[in-house]
Design an enzyme around this catalytic site. Sequence first.
Site, mmCIF file in Angstrom:
data_model
loop_
_atom_site.group_PDB
_atom_site.id
_atom_site.type_symbol
_atom_site.label_atom_id
_atom_site.label_comp_id
_atom_site.label_asym_id
_atom_site.label_seq_id
_atom_site.Cartn_x
_atom_site.Cartn_y
_atom_site.Cartn_z
ATOM 1 N N ARG A 68 -24.690 2.889 -51.940
ATOM 2 C CA ARG A 68 -23.550 3.827 -51.899
ATOM 3 C C ARG A 68 -23.977 5.180 -51.329
ATOM 4 N NH1 ARG A 68 -22.701 3.731 -57.769
ATOM 5 N NH2 ARG A 68 -21.123 5.325 -57.526
ATOM 6 N N ARG B 274 -20.968 1.988 -65.408
ATOM 7 C CA ARG B 274 -20.184 1.405 -64.316
ATOM 8 C C ARG B 274 -20.967 0.280 -63.669
ATOM 9 N NH1 ARG B 274 -17.718 6.147 -60.574
ATOM 10 N NH2 ARG B 274 -18.389 4.666 -58.992
ATOM 11 N N ARG C 95 -13.168 10.382 -47.359
ATOM 12 C CA ARG C 95 -14.590 10.059 -47.209
ATOM 13 C C ARG C 95 -14.930 9.764 -45.756
ATOM 14 N NH1 ARG C 95 -15.148 7.968 -52.925
ATOM 15 N NH2 ARG C 95 -17.286 7.291 -53.222
ATOM 16 N N ARG D 161 -25.575 7.817 -65.995
ATOM 17 C CA ARG D 161 -24.139 8.065 -66.216
ATOM 18 C C ARG D 161 -23.563 7.049 -67.192
ATOM 19 N NH1 ARG D 161 -20.101 8.924 -61.273
ATOM 20 N NH2 ARG D 161 -20.800 6.868 -60.608
ATOM 21 N N LYS E 37 -18.744 15.624 -58.750
ATOM 22 C CA LYS E 37 -17.376 15.963 -58.326
ATOM 23 C C LYS E 37 -16.380 15.717 -59.467
ATOM 24 C CE LYS E 37 -17.429 12.828 -55.114
ATOM 25 N NZ LYS E 37 -18.740 12.214 -55.409
HETATM 26 P P1 ADP Z 1 -19.334 12.016 -59.051
HETATM 27 O O1 ADP Z 1 -17.909 12.148 -59.540
HETATM 28 O O2 ADP Z 1 -19.638 12.964 -57.933
HETATM 29 O O3 ADP Z 1 -19.716 10.600 -58.717
HETATM 30 P P2 ADP Z 1 -20.025 12.597 -61.825
HETATM 31 O O4 ADP Z 1 -19.192 13.798 -62.121
HETATM 32 O O5 ADP Z 1 -19.583 11.288 -62.406
HETATM 33 O O6 ADP Z 1 -20.298 12.463 -60.234
HETATM 34 O O7 ADP Z 1 -21.519 12.929 -62.321
HETATM 35 C C1 ADP Z 1 -22.562 11.952 -62.212
HETATM 36 C C2 ADP Z 1 -23.458 12.030 -63.457
HETATM 37 O O8 ADP Z 1 -24.176 13.264 -63.451
HETATM 38 C C3 ADP Z 1 -22.687 11.989 -64.778
HETATM 39 O O9 ADP Z 1 -23.469 11.281 -65.722
HETATM 40 C C4 ADP Z 1 -22.554 13.472 -65.174
HETATM 41 O O10 ADP Z 1 -22.483 13.634 -66.586
HETATM 42 C C5 ADP Z 1 -23.842 14.055 -64.601
HETATM 43 N N1 ADP Z 1 -23.689 15.427 -64.097
HETATM 44 C C6 ADP Z 1 -22.612 15.960 -63.441
HETATM 45 N N2 ADP Z 1 -22.861 17.232 -63.069
HETATM 46 C C7 ADP Z 1 -24.127 17.502 -63.473
HETATM 47 C C8 ADP Z 1 -24.988 18.660 -63.369
HETATM 48 N N3 ADP Z 1 -24.575 19.768 -62.763
HETATM 49 N N4 ADP Z 1 -26.238 18.577 -63.898
HETATM 50 C C9 ADP Z 1 -26.662 17.433 -64.505
HETATM 51 N N5 ADP Z 1 -25.908 16.317 -64.635
HETATM 52 C C10 ADP Z 1 -24.655 16.341 -64.132
HETATM 53 P P1 AMP Z 2 -16.358 6.585 -56.681
HETATM 54 O O1 AMP Z 2 -15.720 6.443 -58.026
HETATM 55 O O2 AMP Z 2 -15.899 7.805 -55.939
HETATM 56 O O3 AMP Z 2 -17.867 6.479 -56.758
HETATM 57 O O4 AMP Z 2 -15.853 5.338 -55.805
HETATM 58 C C1 AMP Z 2 -16.131 4.013 -56.217
HETATM 59 C C2 AMP Z 2 -15.820 3.051 -55.077
HETATM 60 O O5 AMP Z 2 -14.413 3.097 -54.768
HETATM 61 C C3 AMP Z 2 -16.520 3.362 -53.760
HETATM 62 O O6 AMP Z 2 -17.842 2.825 -53.710
HETATM 63 C C4 AMP Z 2 -15.572 2.684 -52.751
HETATM 64 O O7 AMP Z 2 -15.758 1.276 -52.740
HETATM 65 C C5 AMP Z 2 -14.202 2.954 -53.360
HETATM 66 N N1 AMP Z 2 -13.619 4.232 -52.871
HETATM 67 C C6 AMP Z 2 -13.318 5.331 -53.590
HETATM 68 N N2 AMP Z 2 -12.790 6.287 -52.823
HETATM 69 C C7 AMP Z 2 -12.757 5.797 -51.562
HETATM 70 C C8 AMP Z 2 -12.354 6.307 -50.302
HETATM 71 N N3 AMP Z 2 -11.864 7.561 -50.171
HETATM 72 N N4 AMP Z 2 -12.462 5.510 -49.218
HETATM 73 C C9 AMP Z 2 -12.945 4.262 -49.319
HETATM 74 N N5 AMP Z 2 -13.380 3.717 -50.464
HETATM 75 C C10 AMP Z 2 -13.286 4.467 -51.593
#
Ligand code: ADP
Ligand code: AMP
Length: 236
Positions: free
Chosen positions: A171, A160, A88, A127, A13
């Site tokens: 998660r 992270r 969410r 990541r 995302k």
């Molecule tokens: P989210 O925001 O949904 O948690 P991220 O955008 O941070 O996910 O992506 C998670 C990991 O996967 C990152 O390391 C990113 O570089 C990688 N990634 C994102 N989209 C793709 C894809 N289409 N194919 C392979 N790896 C991806």
């Molecule tokens: P993310 O960066 O989206 O993976 O979110 C990291 C953490 O932030 C999650 O595991 C939750 O603890 C908190 N968080 C982010 N967005 C929300 C949301 N919309 N509602 C509740 N907790 C959230």
Amino acid sequence: MNFVFAGPPGAGKGTQAGLFHARHGLPHICTGDMLREAVRDATGLGERASEYMRRGDLVPDALVDEIVRARLAEPDCGDGFILDGYPRTLEQARVLDASLASAGRRLDAAVLFTIRDDVLLTRLAGRRVCSRCGMTYHVEYRPPRAAGRCDVDGAPLAQRKDDDADTIRHRIGVFRELTGPMVEYYRADRRLLQANAERPIQQIYEEICGFIEAPDPRQPSRARVRPIEVRPAPAV
Ligand code: ADP
Ligand code: AMP
């Protein structure tokens, strides 16, 4: 163009929202980033949120609802926005609709990123995030030009804290457990779109662009959402 990008952690995302920000100028509003910043700065919000985040649980709705409401009222969101990781829960989705309606606005669509858990595990384990600007990489799928350094500013990349194996599994479980009613809420009034998030980054980007008609990418306010045929989403 008022969009939500929804889906499990690691679905891509943030990567896609970053592309839409860079190419179309849409503000990328990531509640996870806002909360991490609050934790880093040891604000009152950060103190209340940190323990939930460390465990990989959702923070209470009221905390995120408020930061999103305040952020959407900022002038740069007037022409549209992409919300990443919010809402969410069903409750958050309802609060978002009410808050937009009170400002005479409406969410156009929620794009659900569909992806299997084993793919998520590989993505999250690999990541890496720039410690300065937050740019996201993957050791295998999106490596930086110089190992361990951000392409944009050269700062070191970090993992992270919640991207360790146990917290990742937790998660993903939280998402699968709590997000279904929210997805049904958007499906019920035909605002749910789906992107197959297992494909390469550029292909996903193009699919999402296909949902949106943007006559002039420099003027997102003129963009409009096409009449969309909503395809059935798999159970989440
Ligand atoms: P989210 O925001 O949904 O948690 P991220 O955008 O941070 O996910 O992506 C998670 C990991 O996967 C990152 O390391 C990113 O570089 C990688 N990634 C994102 N989209 C793709 C894809 N289409 N194919 C392979 N790896 C991806
Ligand atoms: P993310 O960066 O989206 O993976 O979110 C990291 C953490 O932030 C999650 O595991 C939750 O603890 C908190 N968080 C982010 N967005 C929300 C949301 N919309 N509602 C509740 N907790 C959230």
